[in-house]
Design a protein around this motif. Sequence first.
Motif, PDB file in Angstrom:
ATOM      1  N   PRO A   5       0.587   2.564   7.778  1.00 49.31           N
ATOM      2  CA  PRO A   5       0.985   0.680   7.700  1.00 49.31           C
ATOM      3  C   PRO A   5      -0.426   0.096   7.773  1.00 49.31           C
ATOM      4  O   PRO A   5      -0.915   0.046   7.614  1.00 49.31           O
ATOM      5  N   ARG A   7      -2.041  -3.332   8.779  1.00 53.27           N
ATOM      6  CA  ARG A   7      -2.257  -4.694   9.696  1.00 53.27           C
ATOM      7  C   ARG A   7      -2.744  -6.018   8.804  1.00 53.27           C
ATOM      8  O   ARG A   7      -4.155  -5.229   8.332  1.00 53.27           O
ATOM      9  N   GLY A 192       7.682  -1.928  11.381  1.00 52.29           N
ATOM     10  CA  GLY A 192       7.224  -2.410  13.292  1.00 52.29           C
ATOM     11  C   GLY A 192       9.191  -3.396  12.747  1.00 52.29           C
ATOM     12  O   GLY A 192       8.500  -3.560  12.240  1.00 52.29           O
ATOM     13  N   ASP A 195       5.293  -7.032  17.632  1.00 49.45           N
ATOM     14  CA  ASP A 195       3.752  -7.893  17.015  1.00 49.45           C
ATOM     15  C   ASP A 195       2.845  -7.015  16.681  1.00 49.45           C
ATOM     16  O   ASP A 195       1.892  -7.336  16.427  1.00 49.45           O
ATOM     17  N   GLU A 196       3.087  -6.278  15.491  1.00 44.59           N
ATOM     18  CA  GLU A 196       2.324  -4.610  15.309  1.00 44.59           C
ATOM     19  C   GLU A 196       1.922  -5.814  14.463  1.00 44.59           C
ATOM     20  O   GLU A 196       0.515  -4.937  14.079  1.00 44.59           O
ATOM     21  N   GLN A 197       2.080  -6.592  13.508  1.00 42.17           N
ATOM     22  CA  GLN A 197       1.470  -7.530  12.767  1.00 42.17           C
ATOM     23  C   GLN A 197       0.674  -6.118  11.258  1.00 42.17           C
ATOM     24  O   GLN A 197      -0.173  -6.465  11.109  1.00 42.17           O
ATOM     25  N   THR A 198       1.950  -5.432  11.022  1.00 41.74           N
ATOM     26  CA  THR A 198       1.881  -4.649   9.874  1.00 41.74           C
ATOM     27  C   THR A 198       2.875  -4.882   9.078  1.00 41.74           C
ATOM     28  O   THR A 198       3.556  -3.823   8.859  1.00 41.74           O
TER      29      THR A 198
END
Length: 241
Positions: A5, A7, A192, A195-198
């Motif tokens: 992943p 970010r 995800g 709020d993973e921001q990936t």
Amino acid sequence: MEIAPIRTRALEPPQDDLKAVLDESLTGLRERDIVMITSKVVAIDQGRCVKQEGADRDALTRAESDQVVEVEHPPYRFLLAVKHGTIFAYAGIDDSNSQEYYVLPPERPFAAAEEVGRHLRERHGVKEFGVVITDSHLTPLRRGVTGTSVGFWGIEPLRDYRGTPDIFGHLLEHTQTNIPDSLASICSMVMGEGDEQTPVAVVSNPGNVDFTDRPTGPRDIEIPLEEDLFAPFLRKFGEKS
């Protein structure tokens, strides 16, 4: 197979620069890598955002959809819609991680995948390389969302087993593996939903995937309703309900 992943900074509605974000966040792409990108950030890149205040989500859904069914399932009420050859709630129009906007489905996702793919291929100097645009959807008779593809470029989408033997020598008649949807489903776990921001993932060593430079499109993967194995069941279920 390895899935990493990535970010990134948050892409800001109503419009942001996806290529710039990818250039900031992706390093060291290699031959036979496949970059997975969520449809939401592609849509934000295209400016496909509508202020929630004063907007009618039902009307937006009907305008964006190929087919719509209104579902009354107390205490819930929502619209199921066909968009990009897949069934989504509200045609995939999303209001999560989008400030005060509705993010509409991306336009021409296969063309968008090609545009991003050619940009990354040139920037990173790779030849065999692919891009898949992903979205989340519901599966009938299952809780929770899984990933699906809405556009792809650089890979052949189907691994065809028809006419080949199984382990006991019987010839397979119908089996084909859907590569982009399979990748989207597994990558949704690492990318995800919160709020993973990936919104990006890189698949390395994807195994038995054929890469291609030919144009790809919906006809490579979508099946008409009249040929769909589940069409009779869905019609019967609709009549019963």
